[in-house]
Design a protein around this motif. Structure first.
Motif, PDB file in Angstrom:
ATOM      1  N   TYR A  54      -0.581   2.640 -10.448  1.00  0.00           N
ATOM      2  CA  TYR A  54       0.276   2.077  -9.399  1.00  0.00           C
ATOM      3  C   TYR A  54       1.729   2.044  -9.851  1.00  0.00           C
ATOM      4  CZ  TYR A  54      -3.262   0.433  -6.069  1.00  0.00           C
ATOM      5  OH  TYR A  54      -4.238   0.363  -5.113  1.00  0.00           O
ATOM      6  N   ASN A  84       0.992   1.745  -0.014  1.00  0.00           N
ATOM      7  CA  ASN A  84      -0.338   2.201  -0.412  1.00  0.00           C
ATOM      8  C   ASN A  84      -1.430   1.340   0.224  1.00  0.00           C
ATOM      9  OD1 ASN A  84      -2.073   3.868  -2.330  1.00  0.00           O
ATOM     10  ND2 ASN A  84      -2.600   1.807  -2.978  1.00  0.00           N
ATOM     11  N   PHE A  85      -1.185   0.037   0.292  1.00  0.00           N
ATOM     12  CA  PHE A  85      -2.144  -0.894   0.895  1.00  0.00           C
ATOM     13  C   PHE A  85      -2.389  -0.549   2.365  1.00  0.00           C
ATOM     14  CE2 PHE A  85      -2.804  -4.787   3.381  1.00  0.00           C
ATOM     15  CZ  PHE A  85      -3.944  -5.295   2.780  1.00  0.00           C
ATOM     16  N   ASN A  88      -4.194   2.850   2.771  1.00  0.00           N
ATOM     17  CA  ASN A  88      -5.615   2.864   2.437  1.00  0.00           C
ATOM     18  C   ASN A  88      -6.478   2.144   3.459  1.00  0.00           C
ATOM     19  OD1 ASN A  88      -5.189   4.349   0.134  1.00  0.00           O
ATOM     20  ND2 ASN A  88      -5.453   2.654  -1.290  1.00  0.00           N
ATOM     21  N   THR A 292      -7.179  -1.743  -4.512  1.00  0.00           N
ATOM     22  CA  THR A 292      -6.091  -1.851  -3.541  1.00  0.00           C
ATOM     23  C   THR A 292      -5.818  -3.303  -3.192  1.00  0.00           C
ATOM     24  OG1 THR A 292      -6.611   0.319  -2.581  1.00  0.00           O
ATOM     25  CG2 THR A 292      -5.327  -1.214  -1.222  1.00  0.00           C
ATOM     26  N   THR A 296      -2.632  -5.047  -5.099  1.00  0.00           N
ATOM     27  CA  THR A 296      -1.574  -5.353  -4.123  1.00  0.00           C
ATOM     28  C   THR A 296      -1.231  -6.834  -4.167  1.00  0.00           C
ATOM     29  OG1 THR A 296      -2.271  -3.560  -2.652  1.00  0.00           O
ATOM     30  CG2 THR A 296      -0.930  -5.310  -1.688  1.00  0.00           C
TER      31      THR A 296
END
Length: 315
Positions: A54, A84-85, A88, A292, A296
């Protein structure tokens, strides 16, 4: 608004079908019970390496958008993690829209620059994934690629250098577009302003992309091996095709179903037990989604506290 989208309903349908298929082919209880094979220490190492991945991804974006976010590493890291969160978890890659919005809000980076740059980086992701997958094709049954082992590094180096041939073509296109002021072509040239125009930024972006994907695929390949007996080359192929499923035009909610289908498709040449492969793919996907959510939460909380501390120090 979301409920009116046909994409949402297709994603939901894929998710529901996926849940039924897994239950009938292997059983959700058996799938989840297989996590007992991994020790807490091994899982902690895998999650820590995902955290490194990450941060590598954040550094790639920080380097690429340095003219906008110089001196604001943690804020940019927070943006990449949130991007990214959303990417996904939201259906049909709709989470991609979060990045241009966040860059505009936090760094006044216009969408006409952030969006083409994001697309360029995504194409670089795709190229590196395909290049890494090609390197493993010699492990396929029947060895479809006959390459002298003494020349394999030459082929690999060629695959890495190949993207650099795009740079002069890209610059020439931008020059041609910019030579027509006040026209649509000039506006298109402006969209290309965020793209690298010299070799060194291009090379840095390529290297950061390569390092990050090698780390991620190695982690994913290892996780797959914990749930089904595979060689590392086989699990690497499965992890690669799972990630490549992201280019499909249709996805399940949070990639459920399509991600697993990508892994199963990648491992078909070895004629493995499909139910066992599906179960392993489900567990890898659970690992990805779990990371994730966990990372996050950790990174956004940490960057928020660092930002508040810096603000109070400045005042």
């Amino acid at each position: 608004m979301l409920l009116r989208s046909w994409k949402f309903w297709i994603s939901l349908a894929i998710l529901l079908v996926f849940v039924v298929v897994v239950e009938r082919s292997y059983g959700w209880i058996a799938v989840l019970a297989s996590w007992q094979r991994i020790s807490a220490a091994e899982l902690a190492v895998a999650v820590t390496l995902m955290l490194v991945s990450y941060l590598l991804r954040a550094f790639r974006f920080y380097d690429f958008f340095n003219s906008y976010c110089h001196g604001h590493w943690w804020r940019l890291t927070r943006i990449t993690v949130l991007h990214n969160f959303f990417n996904n978890l939201l259906p049909m890659r709709s989470g991609e829209a979060a990045f241009p919005m966040l860059m505009k809000t936090h760094f006044s980076c216009p969408v006409r620059h952030s969006l083409p740059a994001l697309l360029w980086l995504r194409l670089l992701d795709l190229y590196v994934l395909l290049a890494l997958a090609v390197w493993t094709l010699s492990d396929l049954p029947g060895n479809p690629i006959s390459v002298d082992p003494a020349h394999v590094w030459l082929w690999q180096a060629g695959l890495l250098v190949l993207p650099l041939l795009v740079l002069p073509v890209q610059n020439r296109i931008r020059q041609l577009l910019a030579s027509h002021p006040g026209s649509v072509a000039n506006k298109l040239a402006d969209l290309m302003q965020a793209l690298p125009s010299s070799p060194w930024p291009f090379i840095r972006a390529l290297l950061w992309t390569l390092v990050n994907w090698v780390l991620k695929l190695a982690i994913y390949a290892w996780v797959l091996q914990q749930f089904i007996t595979l060689s590392f080359g086989q699990s690497w192929v499965g992890a690669s095709t799972g990630e490549l499923s992201s280019i499909l035009p249709i996805h399940g909610v949070a990639g459920a179903g399509t991600y697993e289908a990508g892994i199963v498709a990648g491992l078909l040449p070895w004629q493995l037990d499909t139910a066992a492969v599906l179960a392993a793919a489900v567990n890898l996907h659970l690992f990805v989604l779990g990371c994730t959510l966990l990372l996050t939460a950790i990174i956004t909380l940490a960057t928020s506290r660092l930002g508040n501390r810096r603000s109070s120090t400045n005042t």
